[in-house]
Each structure stands twice: as C-alpha cells, then as structure tokens.
Design a protein around this motif. Structure first.
Motif, short mmCIF file in Angstrom:
data_model
loop_
_atom_site.label_atom_id
_atom_site.label_comp_id
_atom_site.label_asym_id
_atom_site.label_seq_id
_atom_site.Cartn_x
_atom_site.Cartn_y
_atom_site.Cartn_z
N PHE A 195 0.63 -1.36 0.02
CA PHE A 195 -0.19 0.05 0.11
C PHE A 195 0.73 1.22 0.38
N ASP A 196 1.65 1.34 1.07
CA ASP A 196 2.33 2.66 1.27
C ASP A 196 3.98 2.56 -0.02
N LYS A 197 3.91 1.99 -0.90
CA LYS A 197 4.74 1.69 -2.30
C LYS A 197 4.09 2.41 -3.54
N ALA A 198 2.45 1.57 -3.09
CA ALA A 198 1.65 1.80 -4.38
C ALA A 198 1.20 3.86 -4.01
N CYS A 199 0.99 4.01 -2.75
CA CYS A 199 0.78 5.47 -2.64
C CYS A 199 1.78 6.36 -3.10
N GLU A 200 3.10 5.85 -2.85
CA GLU A 200 4.61 6.44 -3.38
C GLU A 200 4.67 6.51 -5.08
N ARG A 201 4.33 5.40 -5.52
CA ARG A 201 4.52 5.74 -7.38
C ARG A 201 3.23 6.17 -7.28
N GLU A 202 2.34 6.23 -7.26
CA GLU A 202 0.89 6.46 -7.73
C GLU A 202 1.23 8.52 -7.80
N LYS A 203 2.55 9.28 -6.66
CA LYS A 203 2.72 10.94 -6.64
C LYS A 203 3.82 10.54 -8.44
N LYS A 204 4.45 9.24 -8.37
CA LYS A 204 5.41 9.58 -9.55
C LYS A 204 5.28 9.23 -10.38
N VAL A 205 4.40 8.29 -11.29
CA VAL A 205 3.99 8.14 -12.59
C VAL A 205 2.76 8.27 -12.42
N LEU A 265 -1.50 7.27 -12.21
CA LEU A 265 -2.97 6.43 -12.22
C LEU A 265 -2.84 5.36 -12.79
N ASP A 266 -2.71 5.63 -14.32
CA ASP A 266 -2.68 5.60 -15.02
C ASP A 266 -0.85 3.75 -14.81
N ALA A 267 -0.52 4.52 -14.70
CA ALA A 267 1.08 3.80 -14.75
C ALA A 267 0.24 2.96 -13.21
N LEU A 268 0.51 3.13 -12.24
CA LEU A 268 0.11 2.48 -11.60
C LEU A 268 -1.36 1.62 -11.18
N LYS A 269 -2.39 1.60 -11.79
CA LYS A 269 -2.62 0.83 -12.51
C LYS A 269 -2.11 -0.27 -13.13
N LYS A 270 -1.44 -0.23 -13.96
CA LYS A 270 -0.75 -1.14 -14.95
C LYS A 270 0.16 -1.27 -13.72
N ALA A 274 -13.03 3.14 -5.76
CA ALA A 274 -11.91 2.45 -6.31
C ALA A 274 -11.67 1.98 -7.47
N TRP A 275 -12.50 3.23 -8.50
CA TRP A 275 -12.36 3.05 -9.81
C TRP A 275 -10.51 3.91 -10.07
N PRO A 276 -10.17 3.64 -11.36
CA PRO A 276 -10.17 2.34 -12.08
C PRO A 276 -9.60 1.52 -11.89
N LEU A 277 -9.11 1.04 -10.53
CA LEU A 277 -8.00 -0.02 -10.23
C LEU A 277 -9.69 -1.14 -9.72
N LEU A 278 -10.51 -0.93 -9.71
CA LEU A 278 -11.41 -2.15 -10.02
C LEU A 278 -12.67 -1.68 -10.38
N ARG A 279 -12.79 -2.36 -11.39
CA ARG A 279 -14.15 -1.68 -12.32
C ARG A 279 -14.93 -2.64 -11.89
#
Length: 191
Positions: free
Chosen positions: A85-95, A97-102, A137-142
């Motif tokens: 979770f914490d890694k995902a939050c940091e990753r979203e800031k850098k890349v 939402l679209d890249a995080l979803k991938k 949760a969208w778009p991580l969850l459809r």
C-alpha cells in the motif's frame, strides 16, 4: 434519473426488493445468479451512503445476516497485507494513476480480490452481501470485472452492487460518462 427526489423514491424501494423471494431465494431468475445492481448518479454518492446506513439498520432489525463490503477498503487491506500500500501511494505520486494501474495489475487481479473477500467473510452463511466503494476504487477496480470474478466465490448468496453510474440492464457506465464493457448477468434492483 432527473433529480434527487427520484433517487430517494428508488432508494425507498430497496428494502422491499431485498425482502422479496426473487432476491433472497433467486426465484424467477431462470438459473441466473443473484447479482443485482443499484445504479445512481455519482453526484449523489453522499446521499446514497447516508440512506444506505438507514437501510442497513432496517434490515438488521429484521434479523437479516448480511455484510456491507466496501470494495475500496478491501483493496487497501489486500495491498496492506502484501505490504504494497505505501509503495503504491508513493508510486502514484511519481508515475500517475494510469501507470499505477498497470503496476498493480498483478496484485489487484479481480480474481485475487474476490478470493480475498471470500476468505475474509463467511459468504455462504449470509443472506446477502452489499458491495459499496466502487467509485473510490475506480479505475483500479471495474464493476463488470469484479462482478465476473465474484461469480466464482459467491455461491448462492445474492449480492447488491451500489454503482455510481448507470446500468442499462446490459451495460455498466461508470459515473454515467465513461464507456465500459458489458456485464449482462446482473439485474437492476430497483428500476
């Protein structure tokens, strides 16, 4: 739906629909699984949440065994369990939402989320399940993807997905604007 009054009229019909044999016993569904959708305009999310608390109290007083499972909270819990979770939050800031979803496509496979929910809750022992939190949760969850994955774990337990968008009976359209794939095995809870 044109206004809040129409939405509240539909919300007032939820308890009656849930108490019907068609819902609780999957009667008259022609061997279809008991998946139901209550769609509503996303701008009324807070109204729906508030009204749902009243509905839950009514259903609880009547002795129904059910859970309201917030899908956003479940994906957060799944990511926390895997220490992502914490890694995902940091990753979203850098890349973004679209890249995080991938990046999260593997950990958040819809079947993994469905299995996580099935392991956490006694689905077969419940009269029904209410799913909320899809908008968060969208778009991580459809919607159509999680419903398809839940088919394998729900058994005969009916579910209601509270859906911020529109459902034509064939198509789910998140937020009433975003094009989405078909999901044809669900029924509108209150037309």
């Amino acid at each position: 739906m044109k206004n809040k009054r129409e939405l509240l009229e539909r919300i007032n019909g939820i308890v009656e629909q849930i108490e019907s044999p068609k819902f609780l016993e999957n009667k008259g569904l022609g061997n279809e699984i008991g998946f139901w959708i209550f769609d509503y305009p996303a701008e009324y999310e807070l109204t729906v949440r508030e009204e749902l608390t009243h509905i839950e109290k009514k259903l609880d007083k009547k002795g129904y065994q059910f859970k309201n499972i917030n899908l956003f909270a479940e994906i957060v819990s799944l990511l926390e369990q895997r220490k992502l979770f914490d890694k995902a939050c940091e990753r979203e800031k850098k890349v973004g939402l679209d890249a995080l979803k991938k990046n999260l496509a593997g950990p958040l496979q819809q079947s993994k989320i469905a299995n996580f929910i099935a392991e956490k809750y006694p689905l077969a022992e419940l009269d029904f399940v209410i799913f909320t939190g899809l908008g968060n949760a969208w778009p991580l969850l459809r919607g159509h993807e999680i419903l398809a994955a839940l088919q394998d774990v729900m058994g005969h337990t009916p579910l209601v997905l509270f859906y911020p968008g529109s459902y034509s009976g064939l198509n789910l359209q998140p937020f009433g604007e975003v094009e989405s794939q078909n999901y044809y095995r669900a029924f509108k809870l209150v037309p």
